[in-house]
Design a protein around this motif. Structure first.
Motif, mmCIF file in Angstrom:
data_model
loop_
_atom_site.group_PDB
_atom_site.id
_atom_site.type_symbol
_atom_site.label_atom_id
_atom_site.label_comp_id
_atom_site.label_asym_id
_atom_site.label_seq_id
_atom_site.Cartn_x
_atom_site.Cartn_y
_atom_site.Cartn_z
ATOM 1 N N ARG A 263 0.518 15.122 0.272
ATOM 2 C CA ARG A 263 1.782 15.611 0.649
ATOM 3 C C ARG A 263 2.605 14.477 1.019
ATOM 4 O O ARG A 263 3.348 14.452 2.003
ATOM 5 C CB ARG A 263 1.636 16.640 1.681
ATOM 6 N N LYS A 264 2.655 13.391 0.179
ATOM 7 C CA LYS A 264 3.557 12.214 0.366
ATOM 8 C C LYS A 264 4.416 11.911 -0.936
ATOM 9 O O LYS A 264 3.940 12.272 -1.974
ATOM 10 C CB LYS A 264 2.977 11.069 1.054
ATOM 11 N N GLN A 265 5.360 11.123 -0.475
ATOM 12 C CA GLN A 265 6.269 10.701 -1.716
ATOM 13 C C GLN A 265 6.622 9.259 -1.522
ATOM 14 O O GLN A 265 6.701 8.471 -0.439
ATOM 15 C CB GLN A 265 7.782 11.343 -1.369
ATOM 16 N N SER A 284 -6.583 -1.545 -8.677
ATOM 17 C CA SER A 284 -6.062 -2.160 -7.644
ATOM 18 C C SER A 284 -4.884 -1.516 -7.043
ATOM 19 O O SER A 284 -4.677 -1.264 -5.796
ATOM 20 C CB SER A 284 -5.566 -3.722 -7.782
ATOM 21 N N PHE A 285 -4.024 -0.974 -8.086
ATOM 22 C CA PHE A 285 -2.951 -0.224 -7.615
ATOM 23 C C PHE A 285 -3.311 0.942 -6.782
ATOM 24 O O PHE A 285 -2.661 1.379 -5.851
ATOM 25 C CB PHE A 285 -2.049 -0.002 -8.838
ATOM 26 N N ILE A 286 -4.256 1.844 -7.213
ATOM 27 C CA ILE A 286 -4.659 2.992 -6.510
ATOM 28 C C ILE A 286 -5.092 2.824 -5.253
ATOM 29 O O ILE A 286 -5.011 3.412 -4.222
ATOM 30 C CB ILE A 286 -5.367 3.701 -7.451
ATOM 31 N N LYS A 291 -4.336 2.459 0.814
ATOM 32 C CA LYS A 291 -4.108 1.993 2.205
ATOM 33 C C LYS A 291 -2.919 2.101 2.661
ATOM 34 O O LYS A 291 -2.475 2.288 3.857
ATOM 35 C CB LYS A 291 -4.408 0.332 1.900
ATOM 36 N N VAL A 292 -1.774 2.203 1.843
ATOM 37 C CA VAL A 292 -0.466 2.527 2.301
ATOM 38 C C VAL A 292 -0.252 4.038 2.744
ATOM 39 O O VAL A 292 0.277 4.226 3.834
ATOM 40 C CB VAL A 292 0.556 2.148 1.061
ATOM 41 N N THR A 304 9.639 0.806 1.095
ATOM 42 C CA THR A 304 9.215 -0.788 1.099
ATOM 43 C C THR A 304 8.645 -1.360 2.426
ATOM 44 O O THR A 304 7.905 -2.192 2.458
ATOM 45 C CB THR A 304 10.412 -1.313 0.530
ATOM 46 N N LYS A 305 9.178 -0.788 3.476
ATOM 47 C CA LYS A 305 8.692 -1.200 4.619
ATOM 48 C C LYS A 305 7.204 -1.056 4.868
ATOM 49 O O LYS A 305 6.476 -1.971 5.071
ATOM 50 C CB LYS A 305 9.398 -0.339 5.982
ATOM 51 N N GLU A 306 6.640 0.077 4.689
ATOM 52 C CA GLU A 306 5.279 0.268 4.597
ATOM 53 C C GLU A 306 4.605 -0.577 3.525
ATOM 54 O O GLU A 306 3.202 -1.273 4.103
ATOM 55 C CB GLU A 306 4.765 1.842 4.467
ATOM 56 N N VAL A 307 4.948 -0.773 2.432
ATOM 57 C CA VAL A 307 4.569 -1.641 1.314
ATOM 58 C C VAL A 307 4.285 -2.883 1.797
ATOM 59 O O VAL A 307 3.272 -3.754 1.603
ATOM 60 C CB VAL A 307 5.126 -1.299 -0.031
#
Length: 497
Positions: A263-265, A284-286, A291-292, A304-307
């Motif tokens: 339930r995230k975007q 690797s992407f998934i 993790k994010v 982008t802050k979390e990334v």
């Protein structure tokens, strides 16, 4: 044994995106006796699970009637075919998966198998690499004693950027000899399996072949296409604009499936940043997206802050691969990367600019080494010593360079008195003459120093002149850009007598 099987009807060849609809429609048709599922490893493993769950929905039954086998040696195929032709108890459905099959490996498409061998070696697991290595030799009709330098370069190098490093072949050969492992007798497992598929298997027996590599020209592929179902899980991996757009769409689709479960975007900027940091590596992407998501915790929208706070850069820039090869004066790698960049959609002037910029960086480094501050450097200096002794001097050299440029700039505005008066208020100068643009990341600077040892200052000035001549030829003569750039690379990498 399978003579009573009714004739098989031709089944579809479908993309991964249509798999769910295909499984939904199976209620109207029937399962194929054989599936070939190939392409991106992360995807074909998902596809295998979905097909197995559709054929045998009960997980308890799967434990007894679903077997995974790895084709480690040529003779294994005879046993696999015998098992496929054996009826199961109580006429239950039985599935055998031939996982990570090497049936389609040949000289034309062996790169993926070579990468797997080298990955196992890098992980210090030669025992896992050995069956793949011996299988590859068997398919190429080579013995361990045949592995001379000429044979290795002719039959075991790939188009990968690290293919010129063939030490892995010698390591594998030594491991096999020390452990008394031999190349299996050459046989045509693909032909054996093709004949078995065309004869047919018992009605409730199903074969799944999963692999990252296929050769559509082979008779086995055509037989599966005629008698079974092929699920294509491949995704274009080039650097062309259209390929990258397909990669983005595909990753976005996979990301949305994972995000919806939590339930995230993920906003558009955050997705693009992840794509730039990771590149097209689905697993690797998934993994990094998970993790994010964990890091975001209760926050529904990921930005982008979390990334930036979670991820590290994992994507290799192909331009850096080219400039690194030129700095090493590695002609073969440099020519490969020039052609790779051009075929991937890079403009020839972009490639030329990258080469010219790298030569200028090397000239700047040589300038420091030949200055009064560069005397402490010596070829082969260790990284820690470089950080402690040389990097502070590089900072002084860069500061002196900026000061001189500032004075030159202000000199055009007036007298020397004006220069001294305005120096404190002058704007910050932007220049390519700085060696340590990011002193907090010293390792690339250290690498640049090591590479600068491959050239004399005169050779670098000659190289910058050659790039200028190439620029003129590209813009005025109409000559082939590939030829012009290849000749430039040859001229730069050739060591002067």
């Amino acid at each position: 044994m399978a003579a009573d099987i009714p004739p098989l009807k031709k089944m579809p060849e479908i993309p991964y995106q249509s798999l769910k609809q295909y499984i939904k429609d199976l209620s109207k048709t029937s399962f194929a006796p054989v599936y070939l599922i190939f392409g991106e490893e992360f995807l074909y493993q998902q596809a295998v699970r979905e097909i197995v769950n559709a054929i045998i929905p009960d997980s308890a039954v799967q434990r007894h009637n679903y077997d995974v086998v790895h084709q480690k040696e040529q003779g294994d195929m005879v046993d696999i075919i015998d098992r496929m032709n054996t009826y199961s108890f109580f006429s239950e459905k039985k599935v055998i998966e031939l996982r990570d099959a090497t049936l389609f490996v040949s000289k034309h498409n062996q790169d993926n198998q070579v990468k797997k061998i080298r990955q196992n070696l890098d992980n210090n697991e030669p025992e896992k690499a050995a069956p793949l290595f011996l299988s590859l030799l068997s398919r190429l009709q080579l013995e361990l004693s045949d592995l001379t330098d000429t044979t290795i370069n002719d039959k075991l190098t790939t188009e990968d950027e690290s293919s010129s490093d063939v030490e892995w072949v010698r390591r594998m050969a030594a491991f096999c000899q020390e452990n008394h492992l031999s190349v299996p007798v050459a046989g045509d497992d693909a032909e054996r399996l093709k004949s078995a598929i065309e004869r047919g298997f018992p009605q409730n027996n199903f074969l799944i072949i999963s692999t990252d590599t296929v050769d559509k020209r082979k008779g086995l592929y055509k037989a599966i296409k005629n008698c079974g179902t092929i699920i294509d899980c491949s995704v274009a991996k080039g650097n062309k604009k259209a390929d990258q757009e397909n990669q983005r769409q595909f990753l976005r689709h996979q990301a949305n499936q994972l995000l919806s479960k939590h339930r995230k975007q993920l906003d558009a900027q955050a997705f693009e940043l992840m794509f730039q940091m990771i590149g097209f590596d689905l697993r690797s992407f998934i993994s990094n997206l998970e993790k994010v998501i964990d890091y975001a915790d209760a926050r529904e929208n990921i930005t982008t802050k979390e990334v930036q706070e979670v991820l590290i850069r994992t994507k290799l820039d192909p331009v850096y691969e080219l400039t690194g090869a030129i700095s090493e004066r590695d002609t073969v790698k440099s020519l490969y990367h020039v052609n790779s960049l051009l075929s991937s959609g890079y403009h020839y002037l972009q490639v030329l600019t990258a080469i010219a910029n790298q030569i200028r960086k090397l000239i700047n480094t040589r300038g420091f080494l030949e200055s009064s501050l560069g005397g402490n450097w010596h070829a082969g200096m260790g990284y820690d010593q470089f950080k402690n002794q040389i990097l502070p001097l590089v900072g002084k050299y860069d500061a002196s360079t900026l000061h001189q440029l500032q004075n030159h700039q202000l000199a055009f505005k007036g007298t020397s008195d004006t220069v001294r008066q305005d120096a404190k208020n002058s704007p910050k100068i932007t220049t390519d003459l700085i060696i340590a643009k990011n002193p907090n990341n010293p390792y690339p600077i250290y690498q640049q120093f090591l590479r600068s040892e491959n050239f004399t200052t005169n050779e670098l000035f000659r190289a910058i002149n050659q790039t200028h001549q190439a620029d003129v030829r590209l813009k005025t003569t109409g000559q082939s850009p590939v030829r012009v750039l290849e000749e430039l690379v040859l001229a730069i990498c050739e060591k002067q007598p």
